[in-house]
Write a protein that holds these residues in place. Structure first.
Motif, PDB file in Angstrom:
ATOM      1  N   ASP A 124       3.438  -8.352  -9.329  1.00 24.99           N
ATOM      2  CA  ASP A 124       4.753  -7.711  -9.443  1.00 24.99           C
ATOM      3  C   ASP A 124       4.627  -6.186  -9.362  1.00 24.99           C
ATOM      4  O   ASP A 124       5.466  -5.520  -8.758  1.00 24.99           O
ATOM      5  N   MET A 125       3.578  -5.632  -9.979  1.00 21.63           N
ATOM      6  CA  MET A 125       3.396  -4.172  -9.941  1.00 21.63           C
ATOM      7  C   MET A 125       3.164  -3.684  -8.524  1.00 21.63           C
ATOM      8  O   MET A 125       3.566  -2.560  -8.189  1.00 21.63           O
ATOM      9  N   ASP A 126       2.528  -4.484  -7.692  1.00 19.68           N
ATOM     10  CA  ASP A 126       2.342  -4.021  -6.317  1.00 19.68           C
ATOM     11  C   ASP A 126       3.650  -4.049  -5.549  1.00 19.68           C
ATOM     12  O   ASP A 126       3.869  -3.201  -4.683  1.00 19.68           O
ATOM     13  N   VAL A 127       4.525  -5.007  -5.857  1.00 18.03           N
ATOM     14  CA  VAL A 127       5.867  -4.974  -5.279  1.00 18.03           C
ATOM     15  C   VAL A 127       6.588  -3.702  -5.725  1.00 18.03           C
ATOM     16  O   VAL A 127       7.241  -3.022  -4.920  1.00 18.03           O
ATOM     17  N   MET A 128       6.454  -3.348  -7.000  1.00 22.62           N
ATOM     18  CA  MET A 128       7.067  -2.108  -7.491  1.00 22.62           C
ATOM     19  C   MET A 128       6.502  -0.893  -6.778  1.00 22.62           C
ATOM     20  O   MET A 128       7.244   0.027  -6.404  1.00 22.62           O
ATOM     21  N   ARG A 129       5.170  -0.851  -6.616  1.00 19.97           N
ATOM     22  CA  ARG A 129       4.540   0.291  -5.939  1.00 19.97           C
ATOM     23  C   ARG A 129       5.158   0.496  -4.568  1.00 19.97           C
ATOM     24  O   ARG A 129       5.512   1.625  -4.182  1.00 19.97           O
ATOM     25  N   ARG A 130       5.300  -0.572  -3.819  1.00 21.49           N
ATOM     26  CA  ARG A 130       5.873  -0.457  -2.473  1.00 21.49           C
ATOM     27  C   ARG A 130       7.332  -0.018  -2.537  1.00 21.49           C
ATOM     28  O   ARG A 130       7.769   0.840  -1.769  1.00 21.49           O
ATOM     29  N   ALA A 131       8.104  -0.633  -3.478  1.00 23.42           N
ATOM     30  CA  ALA A 131       9.526  -0.288  -3.578  1.00 23.42           C
ATOM     31  C   ALA A 131       9.718   1.158  -4.007  1.00 23.42           C
ATOM     32  O   ALA A 131      10.706   1.805  -3.635  1.00 23.42           O
ATOM     33  N   LEU A 132       8.768   1.704  -4.770  1.00 22.25           N
ATOM     34  CA  LEU A 132       8.826   3.106  -5.182  1.00 22.25           C
ATOM     35  C   LEU A 132       8.391   4.053  -4.062  1.00 22.25           C
ATOM     36  O   LEU A 132       8.545   5.270  -4.178  1.00 22.25           O
ATOM     37  N   GLY A 133       7.819   3.494  -3.003  1.00 19.85           N
ATOM     38  CA  GLY A 133       7.394   4.305  -1.863  1.00 19.85           C
ATOM     39  C   GLY A 133       6.044   4.948  -2.033  1.00 19.85           C
ATOM     40  O   GLY A 133       5.731   5.934  -1.342  1.00 19.85           O
ATOM     41  N   ASP A 134       5.211   4.417  -2.938  1.00 16.86           N
ATOM     42  CA  ASP A 134       3.900   5.002  -3.196  1.00 16.86           C
ATOM     43  C   ASP A 134       2.812   4.299  -2.395  1.00 16.86           C
ATOM     44  O   ASP A 134       2.740   3.061  -2.376  1.00 16.86           O
ATOM     45  N   GLY A 135       1.947   5.103  -1.770  1.00 18.34           N
ATOM     46  CA  GLY A 135       0.839   4.521  -1.022  1.00 18.34           C
ATOM     47  C   GLY A 135      -0.221   3.927  -1.929  1.00 18.34           C
ATOM     48  O   GLY A 135      -0.902   2.968  -1.565  1.00 18.34           O
ATOM     49  N   LYS A 136      -0.379   4.501  -3.123  1.00 21.11           N
ATOM     50  CA  LYS A 136      -1.327   3.984  -4.105  1.00 21.11           C
ATOM     51  C   LYS A 136      -0.646   3.948  -5.466  1.00 21.11           C
ATOM     52  O   LYS A 136       0.331   4.664  -5.703  1.00 21.11           O
ATOM     53  N   LEU A 137      -1.184   3.145  -6.371  1.00 18.21           N
ATOM     54  CA  LEU A 137      -0.609   3.007  -7.698  1.00 18.21           C
ATOM     55  C   LEU A 137      -1.230   4.032  -8.650  1.00 18.21           C
ATOM     56  O   LEU A 137      -2.446   4.030  -8.869  1.00 18.21           O
ATOM     57  N   ASN A 138      -0.403   4.908  -9.192  1.00 22.10           N
ATOM     58  CA  ASN A 138      -0.789   5.775 -10.302  1.00 22.10           C
ATOM     59  C   ASN A 138      -0.261   5.121 -11.575  1.00 22.10           C
ATOM     60  O   ASN A 138       0.921   4.755 -11.641  1.00 22.10           O
ATOM     61  N   TYR A 139      -1.117   5.004 -12.597  1.00 20.92           N
ATOM     62  CA  TYR A 139      -0.798   4.073 -13.688  1.00 20.92           C
ATOM     63  C   TYR A 139      -1.391   4.553 -15.001  1.00 20.92           C
ATOM     64  O   TYR A 139      -2.515   5.070 -15.051  1.00 20.92           O
ATOM     65  N   LEU A 140      -0.620   4.383 -16.081  1.00 22.36           N
ATOM     66  CA  LEU A 140      -1.088   4.647 -17.443  1.00 22.36           C
ATOM     67  C   LEU A 140      -0.742   3.431 -18.283  1.00 22.36           C
ATOM     68  O   LEU A 140       0.432   3.139 -18.526  1.00 22.36           O
TER      69      LEU A 140
END
Length: 529
Positions: free
Chosen positions: A199-215
């Motif tokens: 699900d987080m990778d779907v979010m990453r794409r929907a946010l328009g980010d090429g890579k996931l920055n995460y805390l």
């Protein structure tokens, strides 16, 4: 990181079942290539988030809400879907993308937590949109519930008398597990960290980010590690604070929790003894005996709570365990214990405990977002059990459980006479649920990713420091450890040094050398700061 404390105490045993485990996905799930949509997934990967004011929530006007749609079952992406709730604070200047936060639990609503504690992350808006979310089954994202079975699970494992007949306990747990699935609907069968990472990778794409920055905090470190294993080439700047274990079985996790809480209690009592107002006096050794006596006394003769319900010794153990997660709460805990001892007033202690039992009946779920008022009050413990039980492949038989219960009880009581019996019940919480995935235990290791920052706190009562070292070794050269020589669960909110180093990495890519440390801030004053 825990949910904000409420004033209810009855579900306190469920809230500490934080080391359970069982996922409903097939073992050995292959790594997902982040640029490989797979059959039927392109419609999810091409969506855009529509941000707007957060309706029905008393929040800052700067907080925006949105949603993404994900498959209910990633093996059948053309079938049912779920909507996941998101919230964000926009970058104050030029945005380089988003940083995604997970506050732990599992079962904590990221939307609610960002709304209440967003000020702690405002420095990150110098470069990022700061985004959090309610994972599937949590908060507004098709929340799961066990209804009255939440109380049944607690009562089935509550104390020596109930545990005297293990076969009856296991029968009650089987029935409760069936009730949880019945009330929660189809999402219950598709929860777990492997699904949440996708699900987080779907979010990453929907946010328009090429890579996931995460805390990620606490459980959120498990989620971040699983994401990195599934999508290694999409790892951006990732920080894991309060590092969870990826390998230990439930029994060992519970023992670690009991030992950690006992150490934190002893540190608190040492601190308390320096204050003339400490309700246990100025001798730490005597204080420990007094706490044990107080727990035993309340178990034998509970006092009325603020809600008229009996407040037992185990309620006290749950409240104290929650308060020990943050050194900043120690002065409040000292006053709450004094209220109880001097006046029989439990209200201060009840304020530490998450959960509630005014349990609404779960309506049929169409996969859309739930309204705030429709989130079941047992959603946190129900989701915690579902996710943890979805992540652990061990399912001992009834015979194995019955045979091992006596020796386990002795080990737990040796680890902590106060917290041991309380933590023992978590070993049984997954009984009656389907066997979980072995993907996390078997495959989340030897990662070939961008370097990730792992923060471990020496005095952490929930995630012992050795888990940080073990997980770093397991993940491989990508993992860089920051040693926080402080107290409390996680370091970002309690240590200015950790806060600065994490922000420097996320904002500027400035990664501290492996083995760097932050000194203890324990002497910052009796305010706990």
């Amino acid at each position: 990181m825990l949910a904000k404390p409420s004033t209810r105490s009855t579900v306190r045993r469920c809230a500490v079942a934080g080391a359970l485990g069982l996922t409903l996905l097939a073992a050995g799930l292959p790594t997902a290539g982040a640029d490989d949509d797979g059959p039927g997934l392109s419609r999810f990967h091409n969506q855009k988030i529509k941000w707007s004011a957060c309706e029905g929530m008393d929040v800052s006007k700067d907080l925006q809400c949105g949603k993404v749609t994900v498959p209910l079952d990633y093996s059948r992406p053309d079938a049912e879907t779920l909507e996941l709730a998101l919230a964000r604070y926009r970058a104050t200047g030029d945005s380089r993308g988003s940083v995604l936060l997970n506050f732990g639990g599992p079962g904590v609503s990221g939307v609610s937590e960002l709304a209440t504690s967003g000020k702690d992350f405002m420095h990150l808006t110098n470069g990022y949109d700061v985004v959090s979310f309610d994972p599937r089954g949590v908060g507004r994202s098709s929340p799961v519930t066990c209804g009255p079975a939440t109380v049944d699970i607690v009562e089935a494992t509550d104390g020596d008398e109930e545990m005297a007949d293990p076969h009856d306990v296991l029968r009650q747990l089987r029935e409760a597990a069936a009730e949880c699935e019945k009330r929660s609907g189809p999402v219950m069968r598709h929860m777990g960290t492997v699904d949440a990472a996708r699900d987080m990778d779907v979010m990453r794409r929907a946010l328009g980010d090429g890579k996931l920055n995460y805390l990620g905090f606490s459980y959120g470190t498990r989620l971040g590690a699983v994401y990195a294993a599934q999508f290694p080439d999409k790892v951006g700047r990732v920080v894991l604070d309060g590092v969870d274990t990826l390998t230990e079985p439930l029994a060992k996790q519970g023992l670690a929790g009991a030992r950690g809480q006992q150490n934190a209690l002893e540190n608190f009592l040492d601190w308390c003894a320096e204050d003339i107002a400490c309700p246990f006096g100025q001798d730490p050794r005597s204080s420990r005996r007094q706490v044990e006596q107080l727990v035993a006394s309340l178990d034998a003769d509970p006092v009325p709570s603020a809600f008229g319900e009996p407040f037992s010794g185990q309620d006290l153990v749950g409240a104290v365990g929650q308060a020990l997660y943050s050194r900043q709460l120690w002065p409040t805990l000292e006053r709450a214990l004094a209220q109880l001892i001097e006046h029989g007033d439990t209200s201060g202690l009840e304020g530490f405990v998450s959960g509630g039992v005014n349990l609404p009946v779960r309506r049929d779920d169409d996969g859309g977002l739930s309204d705030e008022e429709d989130i079941p009050l047992d959603n946190l413990p129900a989701a915690l059990m579902a996710i943890n039980c979805a992540d652990d492949p061990d399912r001992p038989s009834a015979e194995q459980v019955t045979r091992s219960l006596g020796p386990l009880r002795r080990q737990y009581e040796e680890a902590s006479a106060i917290f041991g019996p309380y933590r023992l019940v978590q070993v049984l919480m997954c009984y009656g649920r389907p066997k979980g995935t072995d993907y996390i235990r078997e495959d989340v290791k030897d990662l070939d990713t961008a370097r990730m920052l792992l923060v471990g706190t020496r005095g952490d009562p929930a995630t012992p420091y050795r888990w940080t070292e073990e997980t770093a070794e397991r993940l491989g050269p990508s993992a860089v450890v920051l040693d926080n020589k402080g107290e409390g669960h996680t370091g970002y909110a309690s240590s200015k040094c950790v806060h600065r180093k994490v922000d420097d990495f996320l904002l500027y890519g400035s990664l501290p050398p492996y083995g760097s440390s932050c000194g203890s801030e324990d002497d910052a004053g009796r305010s706990g700061g």
